[in-house]
Scaffold this motif. Structure first.
Motif, short mmCIF file in Angstrom:
data_model
loop_
_atom_site.label_atom_id
_atom_site.label_comp_id
_atom_site.label_asym_id
_atom_site.label_seq_id
_atom_site.Cartn_x
_atom_site.Cartn_y
_atom_site.Cartn_z
N PHE A 50 -5.53 33.31 40.23
CA PHE A 50 -5.30 33.86 38.38
C PHE A 50 -6.61 34.87 37.46
N SER A 51 -5.98 34.89 36.50
CA SER A 51 -6.88 36.25 36.00
C SER A 51 -7.94 35.66 36.07
N ASP A 52 -9.68 36.98 36.00
CA ASP A 52 -10.65 36.67 35.78
C ASP A 52 -11.09 35.78 35.30
N GLN A 53 -11.85 34.58 35.53
CA GLN A 53 -12.64 33.34 34.53
C GLN A 53 -11.87 32.17 34.35
N THR A 54 -10.78 32.63 35.45
CA THR A 54 -9.36 31.65 35.50
C THR A 54 -9.50 30.56 36.83
N ASP A 55 -10.06 30.06 36.27
CA ASP A 55 -10.95 28.79 37.34
C ASP A 55 -9.42 27.84 37.83
N ILE A 56 -9.68 27.44 38.85
CA ILE A 56 -9.19 25.82 39.51
C ILE A 56 -9.70 25.00 39.73
N GLU A 57 -9.50 23.89 38.55
CA GLU A 57 -10.52 23.26 38.98
C GLU A 57 -9.50 21.54 39.00
N LYS A 58 -8.83 20.99 39.18
CA LYS A 58 -8.00 19.93 39.70
C LYS A 58 -7.34 19.87 40.69
N LEU A 59 -7.59 18.39 40.60
CA LEU A 59 -6.28 18.60 42.29
C LEU A 59 -4.60 19.27 41.80
N ALA A 60 -3.74 19.64 43.02
CA ALA A 60 -3.09 20.44 42.87
C ALA A 60 -1.67 18.94 42.87
N ASP A 61 -0.70 19.62 42.81
CA ASP A 61 0.27 18.64 43.03
C ASP A 61 1.62 19.89 44.16
N TYR A 62 2.39 19.70 44.71
CA TYR A 62 3.91 20.25 45.45
C TYR A 62 4.94 19.23 45.66
N ASP A 63 5.61 19.96 45.32
CA ASP A 63 7.48 19.45 45.62
C ASP A 63 8.04 21.23 45.95
N GLY A 65 8.64 23.08 47.78
CA GLY A 65 7.99 24.22 47.96
C GLY A 65 7.19 25.18 47.55
N ASN A 66 7.11 24.62 46.07
CA ASN A 66 6.64 24.55 44.52
C ASN A 66 5.09 23.60 44.68
N LEU A 67 3.88 24.80 44.10
CA LEU A 67 2.77 24.35 43.95
C LEU A 67 2.54 24.40 42.68
N PHE A 68 1.72 22.46 41.43
CA PHE A 68 1.66 22.96 40.65
C PHE A 68 0.33 22.76 40.40
N VAL A 69 -0.54 23.72 39.18
CA VAL A 69 -2.28 23.49 39.03
C VAL A 69 -2.27 23.65 37.68
N THR A 70 -3.78 22.59 37.11
CA THR A 70 -4.21 23.17 35.90
C THR A 70 -5.16 23.92 36.26
N THR A 71 -5.35 24.87 35.41
CA THR A 71 -5.99 25.44 35.35
C THR A 71 -7.18 25.52 34.16
N ASP A 72 -8.62 26.65 33.48
CA ASP A 72 -9.22 26.30 32.58
C ASP A 72 -8.96 26.79 31.84
N ASP A 73 -7.48 27.17 31.26
CA ASP A 73 -7.13 28.07 30.34
C ASP A 73 -6.14 26.96 29.41
N ASN A 74 -6.35 25.89 29.92
CA ASN A 74 -6.00 24.70 29.21
C ASN A 74 -4.03 25.12 29.48
N SER A 75 -3.28 25.11 30.96
CA SER A 75 -2.69 25.32 30.71
C SER A 75 -2.37 24.81 32.58
N VAL A 76 -0.87 25.04 32.66
CA VAL A 76 -0.05 24.47 33.68
C VAL A 76 0.50 25.50 34.79
N ASN A 77 0.88 25.59 35.91
CA ASN A 77 1.43 26.29 36.30
C ASN A 77 2.10 25.94 37.56
N ALA A 78 3.22 26.57 37.85
CA ALA A 78 4.16 26.44 39.19
C ALA A 78 3.80 27.96 39.98
N ILE A 79 3.88 27.48 41.51
CA ILE A 79 3.86 28.97 42.49
C ILE A 79 4.78 28.58 42.92
N ASN A 80 5.19 29.49 43.75
CA ASN A 80 6.24 29.40 45.21
C ASN A 80 5.51 29.49 46.13
#
Length: 400
Positions: A50-63, A65-80
């Motif tokens: 992710f962009s500089d200083q946008t850290d991944i701090e919490k447990l991920a989820d998976y379903d 083939g995709n990963l789901f994470v929250t980042t410290d810019d207050n967003s939820v993200n999906a990555i294939n």
């Protein structure tokens, strides 16, 4: 607990029946970067940065083939995982520079639920990231008027359960919010006593809602009446199997030590208790007739000194204890293996190769592999994806 000999333990007895070959990969992170780690070899692969200083701090989820994470810019993200593309990034109403109150995502039945800054709960379409609904746990429904913190939303049948705890400003009580799963509409809100601080994730088993805080509450899910209360000074996350409930925490009696408690989950009656070191609140996990937990040899503000162990669920008798391994996350079990970030004191003659992400044999605590690429720490607990499911610590609430 009594230490086994250092180095590897000479014990081929099987205490659990899982097969490590069923584990595919481990999900972990370091600051802005998300990785998968081969569960058989420990080899890491960069998935996304992710962009500089946008850290991944919490447990991920998976379903699927995709990963789901929250980042410290207050967003939820999906990555294939196949093409490593960012599929979508959705703010929890607004992007923010504060990570206060952000929870892991819990993706259930095609919807990702999470809570962000200012206590705003969101439901997002898992495929597109579209905002389906949101709800504020602020007592007045405000979206930006106070830093109240929620726990991870728990989905059960047609309802979503969210605990909001007293803010650091000190004027919000602790509430249980019960929401309609489809609309986010508030169905019921229950206020808890002023001295209750909820720092853990609620758990629902057999139509009983368990809330672990200063005390442990068992609440009938239909009537919302309290069935029983187990009193303590402070308690961590709970895990339940076959009417046995385990939780680590601080006893009511005046002591500097913590204990692992085993209770009857239907009645709250104490079955057994063992000491687990200095005052600490971590998350034990039950596998078959074994409880995996952590013994605290003296944590400080800068590091943890937690030693992994296994005891019998029947009576608390020690099965193994690794005094030469220090870890800093609650146990994650998957198919006969345990996954931690930590330090193995005698693993090699090269100190720099003795810290990192590691996999232990759950039957005896021996190290299967250790990846020193993460020797300076990881920002999230491991999540394991296997051929037979997704596995996290006992507070993991995702998984489709």
């Amino acid at each position: 607990l009594e230490a086994d000999d250092n180095e590897q333990i000479d014990n081929d007895n099987l205490i659990v029946s899982g097969k490590p070959e069923n584990n595919d990969f481990v999900v972990t992170a370091s600051y802005e970067s998300l990785f998968t780690v081969d569960a058989k070899t420990g080899k890491e692969t960069l998935v996304h940065t992710f962009s500089d200083q946008t850290d991944i701090e919490k447990l991920a989820d998976y379903d699927e083939g995709n990963l789901f994470v929250t980042t410290d810019d207050n967003s939820v993200n999906a990555i294939n995982l196949a093409n490593k593309n960012l599929l979508w990034s959705t703010p929890m109403l607004n992007y923010d520079t504060s990570s206060y109150g952000i929870t892991p995502p819990a993706c259930v039945d095609g919807i990702c639920y999470a809570s962000g800054t200012y206590g705003v709960v969101v439901a997002l379409d898992q495929n597109t990231g579209e905002l389906l609904w949101y709800y504020s746990t602020d007592p007045y429904g405000d979206l930006d008027d106070g830093l109240n913190e929620n726990r991870t939303p728990v989905v059960h049948d047609d309802r979503v359960f969210v605990m909001s705890e007293e803010s650091f400003l000190g004027y919000f009580p602790t509430y249980l919010h019960i929401l309609d799963k489809e609309t986010g509409q508030l169905l019921q809100k229950i206020e808890f006593p002023e001295d209750i601080e909820v720092i853990n994730e609620p758990l629902i088993v057999n139509d009983i809602l368990y809330i672990s805080a200063k005390n442990l509450y068992a609440i009938d899910l239909q009537s919302l009446e309290v069935i029983w209360i187990f009193e303590a000074e402070k308690l961590g996350d709970i895990n339940i199997l076959n009417n046995r409930l385990v939780v680590q925490g601080e006893p009511m009696r005046d002591t500097v030590y913590s204990s692992l408690f085993c209770l009857d989950s239907q009645t709250g009656e104490l079955q057994w208790e063992i000491e687990t070191g200095f005052k600490a609140v971590w998350s034990p996990i039950i596998v078959e007739n074994v409880v995996y937990g952590l013994y605290d040899k003296g944590s400080s503000l800068s590091f943890y000194d937690l030693r992994p162990y296994a005891v019998s669920l029947s009576n608390g008798e020690q099965l193994w204890f690794r005094d030469d391994i220090s870890v800093d996350n609650s146990p994650v079990y998957a198919n006969g293996q345990l996954f931690y970030h930590g330090h193995a004191i005698n693993y090699t003659d090269e100190t720099k190769n003795n810290s990192g992400l590691m996999a232990l044999n759950a039957n005896n605590g021996n190290i299967d592999w250790l990846n020193p690429a993460y020797r300076f720490g990881t920002s999230m607990a491991p999540l394991v994806v296997g051929q037979n499911g997704v596995f996290g610590p006992s507070y993991y609430r995702g998984g489709n």
